[in-house]
Design a protein around this motif. Structure first.
Motif, PDB file in Angstrom:
ATOM      1  N   LYS A 395     -11.721  39.627 -27.263  1.00  0.00           N
ATOM      2  CA  LYS A 395     -10.555  40.099 -28.014  1.00  0.00           C
ATOM      3  C   LYS A 395     -10.685  39.679 -29.466  1.00  0.00           C
ATOM      4  N   LYS A 396     -10.281  40.559 -30.356  1.00  0.00           N
ATOM      5  CA  LYS A 396     -10.357  40.261 -31.786  1.00  0.00           C
ATOM      6  C   LYS A 396      -9.200  39.392 -32.262  1.00  0.00           C
ATOM      7  N   ASP A 397      -8.068  39.489 -31.595  1.00  0.00           N
ATOM      8  CA  ASP A 397      -6.875  38.799 -32.097  1.00  0.00           C
ATOM      9  C   ASP A 397      -6.295  37.909 -31.003  1.00  0.00           C
ATOM     10  N   LYS A 398      -6.968  36.793 -30.728  1.00  0.00           N
ATOM     11  CA  LYS A 398      -6.498  35.870 -29.692  1.00  0.00           C
ATOM     12  C   LYS A 398      -5.471  34.889 -30.259  1.00  0.00           C
ATOM     13  N   TYR A 399      -4.558  34.439 -29.390  1.00  0.00           N
ATOM     14  CA  TYR A 399      -3.537  33.498 -29.867  1.00  0.00           C
ATOM     15  C   TYR A 399      -3.905  32.037 -29.574  1.00  0.00           C
ATOM     16  N   ASP A 400      -4.976  31.796 -28.798  1.00  0.00           N
ATOM     17  CA  ASP A 400      -5.454  30.430 -28.582  1.00  0.00           C
ATOM     18  C   ASP A 400      -6.979  30.476 -28.470  1.00  0.00           C
ATOM     19  N   ASP A 401      -7.593  29.307 -28.289  1.00  0.00           N
ATOM     20  CA  ASP A 401      -9.060  29.293 -28.220  1.00  0.00           C
ATOM     21  C   ASP A 401      -9.558  28.953 -26.816  1.00  0.00           C
ATOM     22  N   ASN A 402      -8.739  29.230 -25.804  1.00  0.00           N
ATOM     23  CA  ASN A 402      -9.151  28.991 -24.424  1.00  0.00           C
ATOM     24  C   ASN A 402      -9.945  30.177 -23.880  1.00  0.00           C
ATOM     25  N   VAL A 403     -10.718  29.909 -22.836  1.00  0.00           N
ATOM     26  CA  VAL A 403     -11.452  30.966 -22.127  1.00  0.00           C
ATOM     27  C   VAL A 403     -11.144  30.823 -20.638  1.00  0.00           C
ATOM     28  N   LEU A 404     -10.745  31.918 -20.006  1.00  0.00           N
ATOM     29  CA  LEU A 404     -10.432  31.901 -18.581  1.00  0.00           C
ATOM     30  C   LEU A 404     -11.670  32.276 -17.772  1.00  0.00           C
ATOM     31  N   PHE A 405     -12.030  31.423 -16.820  1.00  0.00           N
ATOM     32  CA  PHE A 405     -13.138  31.698 -15.903  1.00  0.00           C
ATOM     33  C   PHE A 405     -12.557  32.070 -14.540  1.00  0.00           C
ATOM     34  N   ILE A 406     -13.007  33.203 -13.996  1.00  0.00           N
ATOM     35  CA  ILE A 406     -12.573  33.649 -12.675  1.00  0.00           C
ATOM     36  C   ILE A 406     -13.803  33.820 -11.793  1.00  0.00           C
ATOM     37  N   ASP A 407     -13.785  33.191 -10.627  1.00  0.00           N
ATOM     38  CA  ASP A 407     -14.886  33.344  -9.682  1.00  0.00           C
ATOM     39  C   ASP A 407     -14.429  34.235  -8.533  1.00  0.00           C
ATOM     40  N   ALA A 408     -14.716  35.548  -8.671  1.00  0.00           N
ATOM     41  CA  ALA A 408     -14.332  36.508  -7.632  1.00  0.00           C
ATOM     42  C   ALA A 408     -15.532  36.883  -6.772  1.00  0.00           C
ATOM     43  N   ALA A 446     -10.450  27.063 -19.468  1.00  0.00           N
ATOM     44  CA  ALA A 446     -11.220  26.041 -20.189  1.00  0.00           C
ATOM     45  C   ALA A 446     -10.886  26.060 -21.673  1.00  0.00           C
ATOM     46  N   SER A 447     -10.804  24.888 -22.249  1.00  0.00           N
ATOM     47  CA  SER A 447     -10.580  24.777 -23.698  1.00  0.00           C
ATOM     48  C   SER A 447     -11.913  24.942 -24.431  1.00  0.00           C
ATOM     49  N   LEU A 448     -11.830  25.231 -25.697  1.00  0.00           N
ATOM     50  CA  LEU A 448     -13.041  25.338 -26.517  1.00  0.00           C
ATOM     51  C   LEU A 448     -13.825  24.038 -26.472  1.00  0.00           C
ATOM     52  N   LYS A 449     -13.123  22.904 -26.473  1.00  0.00           N
ATOM     53  CA  LYS A 449     -13.788  21.601 -26.446  1.00  0.00           C
ATOM     54  C   LYS A 449     -14.612  21.431 -25.172  1.00  0.00           C
ATOM     55  N   GLU A 450     -14.056  21.857 -24.043  1.00  0.00           N
ATOM     56  CA  GLU A 450     -14.793  21.739 -22.775  1.00  0.00           C
ATOM     57  C   GLU A 450     -16.064  22.593 -22.800  1.00  0.00           C
ATOM     58  N   ILE A 451     -15.950  23.793 -23.372  1.00  0.00           N
ATOM     59  CA  ILE A 451     -17.122  24.671 -23.443  1.00  0.00           C
ATOM     60  C   ILE A 451     -18.170  24.072 -24.375  1.00  0.00           C
ATOM     61  N   GLN A 452     -17.708  23.484 -25.475  1.00  0.00           N
ATOM     62  CA  GLN A 452     -18.648  22.830 -26.393  1.00  0.00           C
ATOM     63  C   GLN A 452     -19.341  21.654 -25.717  1.00  0.00           C
ATOM     64  N   GLU A 453     -18.584  20.890 -24.923  1.00  0.00           N
ATOM     65  CA  GLU A 453     -19.175  19.756 -24.204  1.00  0.00           C
ATOM     66  C   GLU A 453     -20.203  20.208 -23.167  1.00  0.00           C
ATOM     67  N   ASN A 454     -20.083  21.456 -22.724  1.00  0.00           N
ATOM     68  CA  ASN A 454     -21.062  22.039 -21.799  1.00  0.00           C
ATOM     69  C   ASN A 454     -22.172  22.780 -22.544  1.00  0.00           C
ATOM     70  N   ASP A 455     -22.329  22.480 -23.854  1.00  0.00           N
ATOM     71  CA  ASP A 455     -23.362  23.104 -24.694  1.00  0.00           C
ATOM     72  C   ASP A 455     -23.266  24.626 -24.672  1.00  0.00           C
ATOM     73  N   TYR A 456     -22.043  25.151 -24.623  1.00  0.00           N
ATOM     74  CA  TYR A 456     -21.756  26.588 -24.675  1.00  0.00           C
ATOM     75  C   TYR A 456     -22.346  27.337 -23.472  1.00  0.00           C
ATOM     76  N   ASN A 457     -22.627  26.617 -22.425  1.00  0.00           N
ATOM     77  CA  ASN A 457     -23.069  27.222 -21.175  1.00  0.00           C
ATOM     78  C   ASN A 457     -21.844  27.781 -20.450  1.00  0.00           C
ATOM     79  N   LEU A 458     -21.888  29.057 -20.100  1.00  0.00           N
ATOM     80  CA  LEU A 458     -20.737  29.721 -19.473  1.00  0.00           C
ATOM     81  C   LEU A 458     -20.928  29.936 -17.976  1.00  0.00           C
ATOM     82  N   ASN A 459     -21.907  29.274 -17.390  1.00  0.00           N
ATOM     83  CA  ASN A 459     -22.146  29.430 -15.966  1.00  0.00           C
ATOM     84  C   ASN A 459     -20.874  29.066 -15.191  1.00  0.00           C
ATOM     85  N   ILE A 460     -20.381  29.986 -14.407  1.00  0.00           N
ATOM     86  CA  ILE A 460     -19.048  29.861 -13.822  1.00  0.00           C
ATOM     87  C   ILE A 460     -18.872  28.607 -12.961  1.00  0.00           C
TER      88      ILE A 460
END
Length: 507
Positions: A395-408, A446-460
């Motif tokens: 999304k271009k216009d997000k209101y926060d810097d979180n990312v939602l991970f869904i494992d379907a 997940a917060s941006l900080k958590e993703i950064q702590e995971n070295d930007y790895n998005l593995n679910i």
């Protein structure tokens, strides 16, 4: 006249494929079947309209001809399916079909042509792919007789308001995809995946919607359908697409017509090497929604010229030479409108965690706060590959810097060869995405900080813990059950010994 059902049309059209089976490969005959379906439909609609006008205006041919010329689709005299059917047994039927199709193209301008490209230019019923002249004439005669059967009467009073023709088109495309292995992704996205993307992206009235790897355009049309469903049938939207393969581009154009999607622009060409959806020569068009199921990890995607890209699409870094996933992602991001832009793309899981050049691009996208969600899908959803895929939502216009991970990945309806997403599976994904909250063993915000702590790895699995603890074993209970069984066994052995003794087998 009784209404026709979707299942009746699907079965009749699929049965027509028997004409070619064992003689011509499915990859070749699919174009003939789909083109004949198109011709039959427009011919039945045209005949229906003309008969209604004849009932109203009698034998005033001049008036009727003038009114028919104003129809949504023009069919020149002598070019309908029924005109060709009358002479089906006369040698040269392939050439006559080709002549009729090209006349239809000329009469309908932009609906079936774009710039120097025309829908039927790569489809010839007079081709030697159908065999020698005698065999070709026989095949085409049988094909026309299959489509002339009463079960494939496609007049308006039989079809009603149902979108059975467009659906039959997609039914055939799906079955051809199932039989064509690796090539399936070139023209088909499973309908439930298209449904999911369209719901997640929530297209609105006035939206400009683009698929830069549009295949047969099913995903684009699902987005258009969502606007109509949610806004009282409104067609206030525009569909844009680009497709690299000529025959698949032709499918998209015919599919658009069969679904009544007149407000569209579908270009034929390689999106990465030569994007054609442009505003002038030096600027790309921008869209409210961009969505695609691009080819997974495309080997030769255009790396050699990407460094000099005049549109600046690869300013975050050049994707690796042999994996084009981030080439498509980068292109799509650059075509989003700055405020309303939202994007959904299907990717292989390697996109989530591979390092080097891809890792740098992924880091940049996350730091720019463009990534909104990562949704893991089940395996065996896509024809030609059993690997699980994921959907990335930007999304271009997000209101926060979180990312939602869904494992379907574990929730699907098992099929014989392919798995399916049920409506319940789709509803759960959509409800979870809209809520934007963590769900035990299913989703994690997940917060941006958590993703950064995971070295930007998005593995679910780094974010969604699906581990199920096994119940603790009560050893005393197990011991008691074992003793009980041993006692029962001793009793049975004693009884058996008695029976054997009575029968004279005892010691």
């Amino acid at each position: 006249m009784p209404k026709i059902s979707q299942d009746e049309i699907n079965k009749a059209v699929w049965a027509a494929c028997d004409t070619f089976r064992g003689t011509v490969s499915a990859d070749t005959y699919k174009d003939f079947i789909l083109t004949m379906l198109f011709l039959k439909y427009i011919s039945d609609v045209h005949l229906d309209e003309r008969e209604k006008l004849e009932q109203q205006y009698g034998d005033n041919e001049a008036l009727i001809d003038a009114m028919m010329a104003k129809q949504r689709f023009v069919l020149p005299k002598g070019t309908s399916f029924w005109d060709l059917y009358e002479d089906r047994a006369v040698p040269g039927i392939g050439e006559r079909i080709d002549t009729a199709l090209h006349a239809i193209e000329e009469a309908n301008g932009k609906k079936l042509k774009h710039l120097n490209h025309s829908v039927f230019q790569d489809i010839s019923f007079n081709s030697n792919k159908l065999g020698e002249e005698k065999q070709k004439n026989e095949l085409l005669r049988h094909l026309m007789e299959d489509f002339a059967k009463p079960s494939l009467n496609l007049r308006a009073d039989r079809v009603g308001n149902l979108d059975v023709i467009g659906n039959a088109y997609e039914y055939l495309i799906k079955h051809f995809a199932a039989g064509s292995g690796q090539s399936a992704g070139e023209f088909y996205t499973p309908p439930e995946v298209s449904d999911l993307l369209a719901i997640l992206l929530d297209p609105q009235e006035g939206d400009q919607i683009c698929d830069p790897a549009c295949g047969s355009a099913s995903l684009l049309m699902k987005c258009g359908r969502k606007v109509r469903e949610n806004h009282n049938g409104s067609k206030n939207y525009a569909l844009y697409g680009q497709e690299a393969i000529g025959s698949t581009w032709a499918l998209a154009k015919m599919n658009m017509f069969l679904h009544g999607e007149d407000n569209h622009r579908i270009e034929w060409g390689d999106t990465i090497r030569n994007p054609l959806l442009r505003d002038g020569d030096d600027a790309l068009l921008h869209f409210d929604i961009v969505t695609a199921n691009p080819p997974f990890s495309l080997d030769k995607w255009g790396h050699e010229s990407a460094g000099a890209d005049k549109f600046g699409r690869f300013r975050r870094g050049l994707p690796p030479k042999t994996k084009g996933d981030y080439a498509f992602i980068s292109h799509m991001i650059e075509t989003l409108k700055p405020k309303t832009g939202r994007m959904g793309v299907v990717v292989p899981h390697g996109v989530l965690f591979r390092g080097a050049a891809e890792g740098k691009i992924r880091k940049q996208l996350i730091d720019e706060n463009l990534l909104d969600a990562v949704i893991g899908l089940p395996e065996k959803l896509f024809f030609g590959t059993g690997i699980p895929a994921a959907i990335l939502v930007f999304k271009k216009d997000k209101y926060d810097d979180n990312v939602l991970f869904i494992d379907a990945s574990r929730e699907f309806q098992a099929g014989k060869n392919q798995n399916l997403l049920s409506q319940d599976n789709i509803d759960k994904i959509v409800a979870t995405y809209k809520a934007g909250e963590s769900v035990d063993k299913y989703a994690y915000l997940a917060s941006l900080k958590e993703i950064q702590e995971n070295d930007y790895n998005l593995n679910i699995p780094r974010y969604v813990d699906t581990f199920e603890e096994e119940d603790e074993i009560d050893l005393m209970e197990v011991r008691a059950e074992r003793q009980k069984l041993q006692a029962e066994l001793t009793t049975l052995e004693t009884e058996m010994a008695g029976y054997l003794k009575e029968l004279g087998y005892g010691a």
